[in-house]
Write a protein that holds these residues in place. Sequence first.
Motif, PDB file in Angstrom:
ATOM      1  N   UNK A   1      36.200  45.237  41.069  1.00 16.79           N
ATOM      2  CA  UNK A   1      37.437  44.537  41.430  1.00 16.79           C
ATOM      3  C   UNK A   1      37.485  43.111  40.899  1.00 16.79           C
ATOM      4  N   UNK A   2      36.326  42.443  40.833  1.00 14.68           N
ATOM      5  CA  UNK A   2      36.320  41.054  40.404  1.00 14.68           C
ATOM      6  C   UNK A   2      36.832  40.847  39.000  1.00 14.68           C
ATOM      7  N   UNK A   3      36.640  41.835  38.138  1.00  8.35           N
ATOM      8  CA  UNK A   3      37.129  41.700  36.765  1.00  8.35           C
ATOM      9  C   UNK A   3      38.660  41.678  36.720  1.00  8.35           C
ATOM     10  N   UNK A   4      39.297  42.203  37.756  1.00  9.38           N
ATOM     11  CA  UNK A   4      40.756  42.089  37.839  1.00  9.38           C
ATOM     12  C   UNK A   4      41.164  40.622  37.957  1.00  9.38           C
ATOM     13  N   UNK A   5      40.454  39.878  38.811  1.00  9.89           N
ATOM     14  CA  UNK A   5      40.749  38.451  38.948  1.00  9.89           C
ATOM     15  C   UNK A   5      40.476  37.714  37.641  1.00  9.89           C
ATOM     16  N   UNK A   6      39.381  38.078  36.980  1.00 12.55           N
ATOM     17  CA  UNK A   6      39.062  37.431  35.700  1.00 12.55           C
ATOM     18  C   UNK A   6      40.087  37.765  34.624  1.00 12.55           C
ATOM     19  N   UNK A   7      40.641  38.963  34.687  1.00 14.57           N
ATOM     20  CA  UNK A   7      41.671  39.324  33.707  1.00 14.57           C
ATOM     21  C   UNK A   7      42.929  38.483  33.909  1.00 14.57           C
ATOM     22  N   UNK A   8      43.240  38.148  35.155  1.00  7.59           N
ATOM     23  CA  UNK A   8      44.374  37.259  35.422  1.00  7.59           C
ATOM     24  C   UNK A   8      44.035  35.837  34.992  1.00  7.59           C
ATOM     25  N   UNK A   9      42.860  35.363  35.405  1.00  7.48           N
ATOM     26  CA  UNK A   9      42.450  33.995  35.105  1.00  7.48           C
ATOM     27  C   UNK A   9      42.494  33.706  33.611  1.00  7.48           C
ATOM     28  N   UNK A  10      41.898  34.587  32.808  1.00  4.35           N
ATOM     29  CA  UNK A  10      41.843  34.358  31.363  1.00  4.35           C
ATOM     30  C   UNK A  10      43.211  34.497  30.708  1.00  4.35           C
ATOM     31  N   UNK A  11      44.144  35.105  31.399  1.00  2.00           N
ATOM     32  CA  UNK A  11      45.493  35.291  30.859  1.00  2.00           C
ATOM     33  C   UNK A  11      46.410  34.130  31.199  1.00  2.00           C
ATOM     34  N   UNK A  12      46.254  33.548  32.396  1.00  2.00           N
ATOM     35  CA  UNK A  12      47.220  32.532  32.830  1.00  2.00           C
ATOM     36  C   UNK A  12      46.806  31.114  32.487  1.00  2.00           C
ATOM     37  N   UNK A  13      45.498  30.856  32.325  1.00  3.64           N
ATOM     38  CA  UNK A  13      45.095  29.483  32.019  1.00  3.64           C
ATOM     39  C   UNK A  13      45.319  29.184  30.536  1.00  3.64           C
ATOM     40  N   UNK A  14      45.779  27.990  30.234  1.00  8.65           N
ATOM     41  CA  UNK A  14      46.106  27.683  28.832  1.00  8.65           C
ATOM     42  C   UNK A  14      44.895  27.412  27.948  1.00  8.65           C
ATOM     43  N   UNK A  15      43.695  27.243  28.554  1.00  7.29           N
ATOM     44  CA  UNK A  15      42.493  26.960  27.765  1.00  7.29           C
ATOM     45  C   UNK A  15      41.399  27.975  28.076  1.00  7.29           C
ATOM     46  N   UNK A  16      40.464  28.182  27.128  1.00  8.80           N
ATOM     47  CA  UNK A  16      39.351  29.107  27.367  1.00  8.80           C
ATOM     48  C   UNK A  16      38.481  28.666  28.546  1.00  8.80           C
ATOM     49  N   UNK A  17      37.834  29.668  29.151  1.00  8.71           N
ATOM     50  CA  UNK A  17      37.003  29.473  30.339  1.00  8.71           C
ATOM     51  C   UNK A  17      35.588  29.935  30.027  1.00  8.71           C
ATOM     52  N   UNK A  18      34.588  29.225  30.573  1.00  8.08           N
ATOM     53  CA  UNK A  18      33.212  29.688  30.404  1.00  8.08           C
ATOM     54  C   UNK A  18      32.433  29.493  31.705  1.00  8.08           C
TER      55      UNK A  18
END
Length: 308
Positions: free
Chosen positions: A170-187
Motif C-alpha cells: 500500500x505504501x507505494x501508492x502514496x509514493x506514486x502520488x508523491x512523485x507525481x504531484x511534487x514539482x521536484x525529484x525526491x530522494x
Amino acid sequence: MDPIHIAVVGLGKIARDRHLPAIAGNATFSLAATVSPHDTGLDGIPHFASLDELLEQGPAIDAVSLCTPPQVRYDLAAQALKRGVHVFLEKPPGATLSEVVALRDRADKVGVSLFAAWHSRFAAGVAPARTWLAERTIEKVSIVWREDVRVWHPGQAWIWEPGGLGVFDPGINALSILTHILPRPVFLTNATLSIPANRAAPIAADMHFRDTAGAEIHMDLDWRQTGPQSWDIVVETDAGTLKLSSGGAVLALPSGTEHNEDLEYPGLYARFANLIRGGRSDVDIDPLRLVADAFLRGRRVSVEPFID
C-alpha cells in the motif's frame, strides 16, 4: 473501430473488485478471456489455467492485464510481449527495478504498449493537486498511510515474501502520488523498517526524504491500524496547506475541499486504451525506486511475529 480484446491474468480480489468492472465499463475493451490456475473463471468467458494455454489454444487477444503477485509477473509479461500483446502491469510493476526496465526495453523493441499502472495517481484529487503545487514553494510534506493488513490482504502469504513488498504494497501508492504531484525529484535520506520475526517483509516503516530544493518529507507506514484507516498526504507551501485524504480522492486546498467519486481504475483503462491506440508506453519506475532505496538504506528492526 474494433474493440481491444483483453485477457485478465490472475483472478484475485483486485481483479474481481477493480479490473473486471473497469473493463466492463469501457466500450473500448472487450473481455476475451481470463487466466488463473486457482479459479474457474466467469460465466460465458473463455477461461484458461495458464497464459501459455491461452496463447496457444484460446481466442486472439490484443492485450493482457497482469493481476498476479509481482514475483511471477516478469515471465508472463515477457511472454505476452514476445507475441506482440500489449501489457498492463498492476502495481507494483515488478519484483525488481531491473526486470521492469528489461520489460520496458523489450516493449520498445517489439513496438507494443507497456503500462505500469499506478492506480492512486488516477484518484480524483491528484491531478488538481499536481496543478496547484506546480506554482508553489514546497516547505514540508507529511504522509500517514496506515491500514489493517487483515482487512486488505487476508491470507495472502506472497505479500510477506521477498518481492511482495510487505507494507510497501500500500505504501507505494502514496509514493506514486508523491512523485507525481511534487514539482521536484525526491530522494530517501533514512528509514527504519519494522519486520515481524516470522516474516521477510516489513509491517511498518518510518521514512524520511528530501526534495532537491531541501524540503523535508516524512512518511509513516503501518499495517497494524485498526478502526478507521488513514491515507493522507499533507503538503505545506508558501501559499497555505494542501491535503489529500482517502487515498487521493478528497482534496483540501486553502480555498475549500472537493469530494470526488472513485475514478482510479476507469482512469487506468482509459489511459491504457490511449497508449495502445497511440503506439506508446508509460513505464514510470520512480515509486518502485524509492521502495528499493528503503530496502537498500533502511535500518531493519525485528518486531513481534505477525499471525494472520
